[in-house]
Design an enzyme around this catalytic site. Structure first.
Site, PDB file in Angstrom:
ATOM      1  N   TYR A 104     -25.717 -27.323  12.231  1.00  0.00           N
ATOM      2  CA  TYR A 104     -26.029 -28.530  11.473  1.00  0.00           C
ATOM      3  C   TYR A 104     -25.755 -28.383   9.973  1.00  0.00           C
ATOM      4  O   TYR A 104     -25.451 -29.366   9.300  1.00  0.00           O
ATOM      5  CB  TYR A 104     -27.504 -28.921  11.653  1.00  0.00           C
ATOM      6  N   HIS A 152     -18.846  -7.994  10.335  1.00  0.00           N
ATOM      7  CA  HIS A 152     -20.244  -7.607  10.523  1.00  0.00           C
ATOM      8  C   HIS A 152     -20.656  -7.790  11.991  1.00  0.00           C
ATOM      9  O   HIS A 152     -21.233  -8.815  12.366  1.00  0.00           O
ATOM     10  CB  HIS A 152     -21.132  -8.469   9.610  1.00  0.00           C
ATOM     11  N   ARG A 177     -27.233  -0.526   5.430  1.00  0.00           N
ATOM     12  CA  ARG A 177     -28.011  -1.698   5.806  1.00  0.00           C
ATOM     13  C   ARG A 177     -29.050  -2.126   4.774  1.00  0.00           C
ATOM     14  O   ARG A 177     -29.023  -3.247   4.297  1.00  0.00           O
ATOM     15  CB  ARG A 177     -28.724  -1.441   7.145  1.00  0.00           C
TER      16      ARG A 177
END
Length: 830
Positions: free
Chosen positions: A121, A77, A31
């Site tokens: 968007y 993921h 990570r």
């Protein structure tokens, strides 16, 4: 308790320890820390690989961010969608990454800390540079591992051609450790890697001047170099970064501080807010208004200064109390073979080169295997084409394809693969042209196989491939540094220890140099015999004398056309009578070369100054050359070529001009030419120049060149027997370059040949140096202006065996008294 269940007692301390270690390792490895090879954490790698698999390349249309996030979430993921989206957003922000890897369209946030628009968007696709991190992924260059549900495979590392960990940096907080790596300039980084490939034993101290320092996307100034060196050498260091600011004055005389760049990771809106708070709390005084005038053309924060306040004081307070000056704590921790390690600069380069080497080996092996497979099939097809009638007969006589293959294998000793290729061959391949193509392809593939085998057999070839690919990346994506580097005030800055006083610099014929305070030289009347100015060897004499201040930089030009840099304070100080120090001990000048021309410049770091000023060079054979001062703005210890000198010629003069001055060149035979420098085109540093004046005969040569800007200055010419003449520059008409010129002094046996030409005014003194080492200083105002063809007046009484070696003009400064010549004992003339 249900039937069949039982309780197992365990030690809670051991269980927590074991669970926490597992969690820690997961955070560290999967990570928070980047891999040293490609510089990516798993989430970055998965975003790029997901976009690659989705086909959103830089030459394809943008896709909705939500589509990309879904691809990455669903396949590679399995975490929160925001973790993937914000990772992708950061990779698209030009103020976050030095070289953004994602090309985003839409609202991707701002440097003011504004959040990006929702993923439904915005749109994205891979940036061109990101595609270079994925090149050759399909050629077995890296290992793949199963994804979270083992339905797909994902790469464990990317075969990147970009040293991503160095150029984009990384930051992350793991358990018990953290990483914070600054970005660097791609061009500098690649140059450093190439230097390492060329010399594996290279020291970090040799790499530092190549990679220089971190290069942040927001620009700014690295203030101090000690922390940079520590970070490169140890992997840890503290780098101070300042925003870039300058002071402007309004038409009303009020001053403004204009901030155009801020330190890396600083929020602009918060910086302005903090400044306003400090003004309200009266911690910073002198500011009347703070306004953000930034637009799409760039950042511009305007801070209005109150009347009678000192802008520099206010600016220093901003550096002290706000994030206009911050520090970046470097902590180079990355995963090496799955383990976290602290890495210095050489380690980072070493592991990247190792990774590229493995990629090249695996790629070449893959290409070799594919080529050998194709060559094997082509061999079979060529056998078939050579025996085409028999092959057709065998196939026609077979009941089915399997029987045809068996018969072909038995008849021509083919492999199963070759037989299958022959059976599946199309009729068009029987044409003569197609058969020629087969043979050409086979020959090409055999050559390629030889190349691949040569690469696999030679590490030197593989390293050359790595270098070539890196240099290709540099050419395509390399750019200029954004972050400047300046020495820290706390660091040793030699200029701080010297007052900016005027010095007389003297250079002898044999190359001895010294500086002497101008105040040591007395002013004498015209016709004096001079005072002893320097102790030199019998065969030596003073050749150059000029005035410079302690903070000036000298550009020293040698007769071979080399240019060297020297700060005045670096020149050893000596008295009038001392010999000085050999210039070879201060500069790396060749033994058979010597300094013949010089120039002093004020600043080499002011872009406007260096781009609007020029160096005019003149050689003894009358060649002149004009080059922008910018070409000389990067000092190098070993000097640079300033002009290509033709055979039998040597450099004589160098002058600093602003591009609009008149040039006058005088020759030994007493002629001079005048033309404007605008007719001389500026050319490159190593070119040889153009003709400035035509010499009178074979024995004639140029004695000097002057550059005159104002007609208030007169022309002074001096002959070797001590005669001089001051005439008006208006007596010399402006012509084109390359002519023979007009008479500037009447040369006779009494005057001797012309030795110098200077531009002078009543504000100057004249310093004359003879071959025997005598000096005399006299005011120019004592010389009347004469006609162009006159013989002149005696400037110095010379002994019969002495001649003038050099003359220099000196600026008068608050010297009201003029001393007459003393007795021979006082002057040192015995």
């Amino acid at each position: 308790m249900s039937e069949g269940e039982k309780i197992i007692k365990i030690n809670i301390e051991e269980q927590m320890k074991s669970a926490y270690i597992d969690y820690s390792m997961s955070v560290i490895v999967s990570r928070a820390l980047p891999d040293v090879r490609d510089g990516f954490k798993p989430v970055h790698r998965r975003v790029l690989y997901g976009m690659n698999e989705l086909g959103v390349f830089s030459n394809r249309p943008y896709k909705k961010s939500a589509r990309i996030v879904g691809e990455v979430l669903g396949k590679y993921h399995p975490h929160g969608d925001s973790s993937v989206y914000f990772t992708m957003v950061r990779m698209a922000q030009e103020w976050s990454l030095r070289y953004p890897l994602v090309d985003g369209q839409g609202n991707y946030g701002s440097i003011d800390g504004d959040s990006p628009a929702a993923m439904r968007y915005t749109e994205a696709r891979l940036a061109k540079i990101a595609e270079v991190t994925l090149t050759d992924l399909d050629k077995n260059t890296v290992d793949f591992q199963p994804n979270f549900d083992e339905s797909l495979n994902e790469p464990t590392v990317l075969p990147t051609r970009i040293p991503n960990l160095l150029v984009n940096g990384a930051s992350g907080i793991a358990v018990g450790m953290a990483t914070n790596m600054p970005p660097h300039n791609l061009s500098d980084t690649i140059d450093a890697i190439v230097a390492y490939i060329d010399n594996r034993e290279i020291e970090i101290t040799e790499l530092i001047p190549i990679i220089k320092a971190p290069d942040f996307p927001t620009g700014g100034i690295i203030y101090g170099y000690k922390g940079v060196e520590e970070a490169f050498e140890t992997g840890r260091g503290r780098i101070v970064i300042r925003g870039k600011a300058h002071i402007e004055t309004t038409s009303t005389g009020r001053e403004k501080i204009i901030i155009t760049e801020i330190p890396y990771l600083v929020n602009k809106a918060e910086l302005i807010m903090k400044t306003a708070e400090l003004v309200n709390e009266k911690k910073i005084e002198g500011i009347s208004n703070v306004n953000d005038e930034s637009d799409r053309d760039g950042m511009r924060i305007v801070i209005d200064i109150k009347k009678d306040e000192i802008s520099n004081v206010v600016l220093n307070k901003l550096y002290k109390y706000t994030q206009l000056q911050t520090s970046f704590s470097v902590n180079n921790i990355a995963l090496v073979k799955g383990r976290p390690r602290m890495l210095n600069l050489k380690d980072l380069i070493h592991y990247f080169v190792d990774h590229r080497h493995e990629v090249v080996v695996r790629r070449t092996q893959y290409e070799l295997d594919q080529a050998e497979k194709r060559a094997h099939i082509l061999q079979g097809l060529i056998i078939a084409s050579d025996n085409i009638d028999e092959v057709i007969a065998i196939i026609r006589g077979s009941m089915n394809p399997d029987e045809a293959r068996e018969k072909l294998i038995q008849r021509f000793e083919l492999s199963e693969i070759q037989a299958r290729a022959i059976v599946e061959m199309r009729l068009r391949q029987l044409t003569g042209l197609e058969q020629d193509k087969l043979r050409a392809e086979y020959e090409e593939i055999m050559n390629f196989i030889e190349e691949c085998k040569a690469i696999l057999a030679s590490e030197e070839l593989r390293m050359n491939i790595i270098k070539d690919e890196l240099l290709e990346v540099k050419e395509k994506f390399g750019d200029e540094r954004k972050t400047e580097i300046v020495p820290n005030a706390e660091e040793f800055n030699p200029e701080d220890f010297y007052a900016d006083e005027e010095m007389v610099i003297t250079i002898s014929h044999l190359g001895y140099i010294k500086r002497t305070p101008l105040t040591e030289f007395k002013t004498q009347g015209r016709g004096g015999v001079g005072s002893k100015g320097s102790t030199t060897r019998d065969e030596d004499f003073l050749e150059h004398m000029f005035i410079a201040t302690m903070h000036n930089t000298l550009l020293l030009f040698t007769e071979k056309g080399r240019c060297f840099w020297l700060k005045v304070y670096q020149i050893p100080e000596g008295s009038k009578t001392s010999k000085g120090r050999a210039i070879q001990n201060l500069l790396n000048i060749e033994q058979d070369d010597k300094v013949l021309a010089y120039n002093k410049v004020k600043k080499l770091d002011d872009e406007e100054y260096i781009n609007n000023n020029f160096i005019i060079l003149c050689t003894k054979k009358g060649i002149i050359k004009k080059t922008s001062l910018e070409a000389y703005s990067r000092p190098r210890q070993n000097g640079v070529n300033a002009i290509t000198i033709r055979e039998g010629d040597q450099l004589l003069e160098a002058r600093l001009t602003d591009g609009t001055e008149d040039i006058m060149i005088a020759v030994k035979s007493g002629k001079a030419i005048r033309f404007n420098e605008s007719i001389v085109r500026a050319i490159g540093r190593t070119a040889s120049g153009v003709r400035g004046i035509t010499l009178g005969n074979e024995n004639d040569e140029v004695v000097g060149m002057i550059c005159v800007k104002e007609e208030s200055e007169d022309v002074l010419v001096v002959s070797e027997n001590g005669y001089g003449k001051r005439s008006s520059i208006e007596d010399y008409r402006i012509t084109n370059r390359g002519g023979k010129g007009v008479k500037t002094i009447n040369i006779t046996e009494k005057t001797g040949r012309l030795i110098a030409i200077k531009s002078v005014s009543d504000d100057n003194d004249l310093m004359i140096i003879t071959h025997n080492g005598l000096t005399i200083r006299q005011p120019i105002s004592g010389l009347r202006v004469m006609g162009r063809a006159a013989q002149g007046v005696r400037l110095i009484n010379l002994k019969t065996d002495d001649k003038i070696a050099s003359v220099a003009r000196v600026q008068i400064e608050n010297e009201d008294t003029v001393e007459e010549t003393g007795t021979p004992e006082e002057t040192g003339n015995e």
